[in-house]
Design an enzyme around this catalytic site. Structure first.
Site, mmCIF file in Angstrom:
data_model
loop_
_atom_site.group_PDB
_atom_site.id
_atom_site.type_symbol
_atom_site.label_atom_id
_atom_site.label_comp_id
_atom_site.label_asym_id
_atom_site.label_seq_id
_atom_site.Cartn_x
_atom_site.Cartn_y
_atom_site.Cartn_z
ATOM 1 N N HIS A 6 0.803 -1.222 0.000
ATOM 2 C CA HIS A 6 0.000 0.000 0.000
ATOM 3 C C HIS A 6 0.839 1.277 0.000
ATOM 4 O O HIS A 6 0.375 2.353 0.375
ATOM 5 C CB HIS A 6 -0.946 0.009 1.212
ATOM 6 N N HIS A 42 -6.823 -3.002 -10.906
ATOM 7 C CA HIS A 42 -7.152 -2.535 -9.564
ATOM 8 C C HIS A 42 -8.614 -2.095 -9.562
ATOM 9 O O HIS A 42 -9.051 -1.348 -10.429
ATOM 10 C CB HIS A 42 -6.242 -1.349 -9.232
#
Length: 381
Positions: free
Chosen positions: A185, A284
């Protein structure tokens, strides 16, 4: 056929939808959003409206060129996301006009089903175990988890060990015949990333996502050379130009977000570029139903597709979820962790317009959390 109207809808939990209407009665839907900056993207969409009204919606590539290059200042997440949602809506119109799913307009399907994965949370190994088991029970064959919460620039041995323990707990539930993706992340420094990728190799992740923040892309080659784990990147990259250095650095999986990276048109080109480097595509998509529908159309027509993210039950979706704005949620019914090709024309979904308009009356103001280290300095979320 001409474009006569463009509308945007701010809908919970954190999404922005756009609707493009034509004088033939055909309507297309898209999802242009930057999470935490939905209102800003909404303004950008309506600026682009100026070059679309009165135009032929089927000239998708010409519109894409004008929207992305018709201003001296180009690129960036806001403009690319505004273009992305409009592009999705134009492809939806094109498919409906021709009576075919978008993937047929992209050359036809190259596979019979698309493999899906889900996100799991849990700050402790026990909570994580329960979350992974729920996904397995739901039929998914792959899950993704964050490697950690807030992490110091040089993490303690305990923090590194805890991250590895959580991954090991997930692997214990999944076994060796299912896949585990691990998301750094962008909250992991290069120093920590070096240690973590080495320590995580026995867990054999299918990929490590966003191992470094995009600003440190010049360090990716060094990290890729140090590990056998496939590295993935792309949720904060918005064009072929952005992806090229990452591919040259050796990432194995590109993750364009079809609501950020210029929509269906540019994401197809990113996938083709990745194919040159022997890399695979895992779009994504922690977003809404229109974004997922757009992803699926690309997935079915892309030879180097790997696996598809979806947001059903993700922790962001506390007030509304993936299926809430669809007339027929069955279009996203998973079977053994896979989805079959949507048969309906366009993006293959029917948006519940009444529900969208009602949600827009309430709107939302979702923002990314602000994290800080123990000393009070800013921490990556």
């Amino acid at each position: 056929m001409k474009i006569t109207k463009l509308e945007t809808f701010l809908v919970a939990p954190r999404w922005l939808f756009c609707r493009i209407e034509t004088d033939s009665g055909i309507v297309g839907w898209g999802e242009p959003v930057v999470e935490g900056r939905a209102e800003t993207v909404r303004a950008a969409v309506h600026e682009l409206e100026e070059v679309l009204l009165g135009q032929d919606p089927l000239r998708i590539e010409d519109h894409w060129q004008v929207m992305t290059k018709g201003t001296f200042y180009r690129g960036g997440p806001v403009l690319a996301s505004a273009v992305a949602g409009i592009d999705q809506a134009l492809w939806d119109i094109a498919g409906k006009h021709r009576g075919a799913p978008v993937h047929e307009l992209l050359g036809g399907p190259v596979r019979d089903q698309v493999r899906m994965y889900g996100w799991v949370g849990g700050d402790s190994p026990s909570e994580l175990t329960e979350g992974v088991q729920r996904q397995v029970d739901a039929g998914l064959t792959a899950v993704k988890m964050n490697v950690s919460g807030r992490m110091a620039p040089i993490a303690s041995p305990k923090d590194i060990a805890d991250a590895v323990a959580r991954a090991e707990a997930a692997r214990a539930v999944l076994g060796d015949d299912r896949d585990l993706a691990i998301d750094f992340h962008g909250r992991v420094s290069m120093a920590n990333a070096r240690r973590l990728v080495k320590a995580l190799e026995p867990v054999a992740p299918i990929f490590v996502e966003e191992p470094l923040v995009p600003e440190h892309g010049h360090l990716l080659a060094d990290l890729a050379a140090q590990t056998s784990i496939p590295l993935a990147a792309g949720e904060r990259l918005y064009s072929r130009t952005d992806f090229l250095p990452a591919l040259q650095a050796g990432i194995a999986v590109v993750q364009p977000d079809l609501s950020h990276a210029g929509g269906i048109s540019e994401s197809r080109r990113i996938a083709a570029l990745a194919e040159v480097f022997g890399a695979h595509v895992a779009p994504h998509c922690p977003l809404g139903p229109i974004a997922l529908a757009a992803c699926l159309q690309v997935d079915f027509a892309t030879p180097n597709f790997l696996i598809q993210e979806q947001s059903l039950g993700i922790h962001y979706n506390t007030t509304s979820d993936l299926l809430d704005y669809l007339v027929d949620p069955a279009v996203f019914d998973f079977r053994d962790g896979h989805l079959r090709p949507p048969a309906a024309p366009g993006l293959g979904i029917e948006v519940d317009e009444a529900a969208v308009r009602e949600a827009d009356k309430r709107g939302h103001s979702w923002r990314s959390p602000i994290w800080r280290h123990a000393d009070g300095s800013f921490a990556e979320w």
